[in-house]
Scaffold this motif. Structure first.
Motif, short mmCIF file in Angstrom:
data_model
loop_
_atom_site.label_atom_id
_atom_site.label_comp_id
_atom_site.label_asym_id
_atom_site.label_seq_id
_atom_site.Cartn_x
_atom_site.Cartn_y
_atom_site.Cartn_z
N THR A 57 0.83 -1.20 0.00
CA THR A 57 0.00 0.00 0.00
C THR A 57 0.87 1.25 0.00
O THR A 57 0.56 2.22 -0.70
N ASP A 58 1.95 1.23 0.77
CA ASP A 58 2.87 2.37 0.79
C ASP A 58 3.49 2.61 -0.58
O ASP A 58 3.59 3.74 -1.04
N VAL A 59 3.89 1.53 -1.23
CA VAL A 59 4.48 1.65 -2.57
C VAL A 59 3.46 2.26 -3.53
O VAL A 59 3.78 3.19 -4.29
N LEU A 60 2.26 1.77 -3.49
CA LEU A 60 1.21 2.30 -4.36
C LEU A 60 0.93 3.77 -4.05
O LEU A 60 0.77 4.59 -4.96
N ALA A 61 0.88 4.11 -2.77
CA ALA A 61 0.64 5.50 -2.37
C ALA A 61 1.73 6.43 -2.91
O ALA A 61 1.44 7.52 -3.41
N HIS A 62 2.98 6.00 -2.82
CA HIS A 62 4.08 6.81 -3.34
C HIS A 62 4.01 6.93 -4.86
O HIS A 62 4.28 7.98 -5.42
N GLU A 63 3.64 5.84 -5.54
CA GLU A 63 3.50 5.89 -7.00
C GLU A 63 2.42 6.89 -7.40
O GLU A 63 2.60 7.69 -8.33
N LEU A 64 1.30 6.83 -6.72
CA LEU A 64 0.19 7.74 -7.01
C LEU A 64 0.55 9.19 -6.69
O LEU A 64 0.26 10.10 -7.47
N ALA A 65 1.19 9.41 -5.56
CA ALA A 65 1.57 10.77 -5.17
C ALA A 65 2.59 11.34 -6.15
O ALA A 65 2.48 12.51 -6.55
N TYR A 66 3.55 10.55 -6.57
CA TYR A 66 4.53 11.00 -7.55
C TYR A 66 3.85 11.36 -8.86
O TYR A 66 4.10 12.42 -9.44
N SER A 67 2.99 10.49 -9.34
CA SER A 67 2.29 10.71 -10.59
C SER A 67 1.46 11.99 -10.54
O SER A 67 1.48 12.81 -11.46
N CYS A 68 0.76 12.19 -9.45
CA CYS A 68 -0.07 13.37 -9.27
C CYS A 68 0.79 14.63 -9.20
O CYS A 68 0.51 15.63 -9.88
N ALA A 69 1.86 14.60 -8.41
CA ALA A 69 2.72 15.77 -8.26
C ALA A 69 3.40 16.12 -9.59
O ALA A 69 3.48 17.29 -9.97
N ARG A 70 3.89 15.11 -10.30
CA ARG A 70 4.53 15.36 -11.59
C ARG A 70 3.52 15.96 -12.57
O ARG A 70 3.83 16.93 -13.27
#
Length: 91
Positions: free
Chosen positions: A14-27
Motif C-alpha cells: 500500500t505504501d508503494v502504491l501511495a508513493h507511485e500515485l503521489a509522484y504521478s499526481c505531483a509530476r
C-alpha cells in the motif's frame, strides 16, 4: 505466516502504491500547471511561479513541489530556484 507479517506485507504494498500515485499526481501538477520554459538532454524545465496563465491554484503547485522536493525528485536551476525539473523515480 503470522497475521502481523501479513499486515506488514500489505502495508508495504500500500505504501508503494501511495508513493507511485503521489509522484504521478505531483509530476502531473507541475507539468500541467506550470509554464514550460526550456528543455535539455535531461528533460523539461518548468517555472513554478504562479502567474495569470497558471491554470491551478498556487497551493496545488506548492504541494507538488514540496512533495517532489522531499523525495529528492526535484532538480532546481541554481540561478533561479523557482525553475524546476522533475526527476524520474529511480528503478
Amino acid at each position: 505466516m503470522s497475521p502481523l507479517a501479513d499486515f506488514t506485507v500489505v502495508h508495504s504494498a500500500t505504501d508503494v502504491l501511495a508513493h507511485e500515485l503521489a509522484y504521478s499526481c505531483a509530476r502531473s501538477d507541475v507539468e500541467c500547471c506550470c509554464t514550460h520554459v526550456r528543455s535539455d538532454d535531461a528533460g523539461h524545465w518548468y517555472d513554478t511561479t504562479p502567474n495569470a496563465e497558471t491554470v491551478c491554484e498556487p497551493h496545488v503547485i506548492e504541494r507538488a513541489v514540496r512533495y517532489l522536493d522531499s523525495r529528492g525528485l526535484l532538480r532546481r536551476d541554481p540561478s533561479s530556484p523557482h525553475i524546476v525539473q522533475v526527476r524520474d523515480v529511480p528503478a
